[in-house]
Design a protein around this motif. Sequence first.
Motif, PDB file in Angstrom:
ATOM      1  N   ALA A  31      15.569   9.436  -0.848  1.00 45.38           N
ATOM      2  CA  ALA A  31      14.290  10.149  -0.822  1.00 45.38           C
ATOM      3  C   ALA A  31      13.789  10.340   0.611  1.00 45.38           C
ATOM      4  O   ALA A  31      12.731   9.836   1.007  1.00 45.38           O
ATOM      5  CB  ALA A  31      13.258   9.402  -1.663  1.00 45.38           C
ATOM      6  N   GLU A  33      12.098  12.462   3.586  1.00 50.06           N
ATOM      7  CA  GLU A  33      11.120  13.532   3.708  1.00 50.06           C
ATOM      8  C   GLU A  33      11.259  14.207   5.076  1.00 50.06           C
ATOM      9  O   GLU A  33      11.270  13.544   6.107  1.00 50.06           O
ATOM     10  CB  GLU A  33       9.699  12.998   3.542  1.00 50.06           C
ATOM     11  N   THR A  35       9.229  16.975   7.089  1.00 48.59           N
ATOM     12  CA  THR A  35       7.996  17.761   7.105  1.00 48.59           C
ATOM     13  C   THR A  35       7.797  18.347   8.502  1.00 48.59           C
ATOM     14  O   THR A  35       8.064  17.688   9.516  1.00 48.59           O
ATOM     15  CB  THR A  35       6.774  16.902   6.740  1.00 48.59           C
ATOM     16  N   ASN A  92      20.421  18.502   0.289  1.00 48.08           N
ATOM     17  CA  ASN A  92      19.106  17.856   0.289  1.00 48.08           C
ATOM     18  C   ASN A  92      18.798  17.210  -1.063  1.00 48.08           C
ATOM     19  O   ASN A  92      18.596  17.899  -2.058  1.00 48.08           O
ATOM     20  CB  ASN A  92      18.018  18.903   0.581  1.00 48.08           C
ATOM     21  N   GLY A  94      16.141  15.043  -1.075  1.00 50.25           N
ATOM     22  CA  GLY A  94      14.810  14.530  -0.791  1.00 50.25           C
ATOM     23  C   GLY A  94      13.758  15.617  -0.781  1.00 50.25           C
ATOM     24  O   GLY A  94      13.720  16.482  -1.649  1.00 50.25           O
ATOM     25  N   VAL A  95      12.885  15.584   0.232  1.00 50.18           N
ATOM     26  CA  VAL A  95      11.746  16.499   0.324  1.00 50.18           C
ATOM     27  C   VAL A  95      11.821  17.286   1.625  1.00 50.18           C
ATOM     28  O   VAL A  95      11.985  16.723   2.711  1.00 50.18           O
ATOM     29  CB  VAL A  95      10.408  15.725   0.277  1.00 50.18           C
TER      30      VAL A  95
END
Length: 299
Positions: A31, A33, A35, A92, A94-95
């Motif tokens: 997981a 991320e 951003t 991917n 994850g986020v």
Amino acid sequence: MRPEARLAPAAQAGLGGATYAGGLIGQTVGAIEITTGYSTRNVTSTGGTSGNGATGVIGGTGGSSAIGGTGGAGGATAAGGVAYAGGLVGTNPGVIGEVAYATGNVTATGGSTGTPGAGGAGGPSGSVSGSTAATGGAGGAGAAGGASYAGGLAGNNAAAGIISNSYATGVVTSSAGHGASGGTSGTGGDGSSGTGNHIGGAGGLGGAGGAGGASYSGGLVGNNVNTTNAITASYAAGATVTGTSGNGGAGGTGGNGGLPGSVGVGGIGGAGGAAGAGGALYTGGLIGFNNGTVKLSSY
């Protein structure tokens, strides 16, 4: 007449290695991320080539009143390596969000296959009367070409992957590998030293061709399987998205029948191998293949 000797089949060659390439990260695990991340780099990923199959050995010569040994089977080749390429992330789970983007061009090329081995010839007969000379070895099987996954942002968005408020503007190209052609089989054993109604050996069976690799290409994501999550408010604005799946390999040629004894008949020729199927093709302006959820002004 002593029993015919038989040879174990040749071992399969090694697989081509998978490759993961991304402008920021090639492969994320768990997981993770990402951003406000971005990349302006061009990304290229090429899967590895598999190994070659070994050639089957020739059957041994028969004794004074025996047929020779069966020809050894050619070794199969193995599949080409899978290639994942994404402008930001290769694959991917994850986020990716909060205005993450990629502007570089993305190219994924599935790995090529090695060459399967040819079957060995059946061994020649001794001065045996009646019966049938040894069979030629089967040609090795061809294997599938490597699959290719290319996306302007992510080549593959896994089951738990989330993409939101993100975009990609690069040109996307995905080319899968071609299947290997089947190996040529061995000639049937030579029965010309036999006496009476000694029949020539049958030719071996040609190896089956391998399937072409599947190709996935999308302006944002090549392959989206995020069944538990979603792609939201994200878009692709690249000029072109191109996908090419791999061709199936040709079937291998069957072996010739062997020569007969003094009044026998020649051996039966071996059947040719079946051809491989062409690879699947998935191409889309936003997503090449989608088995997930896309919503909220994604385009």
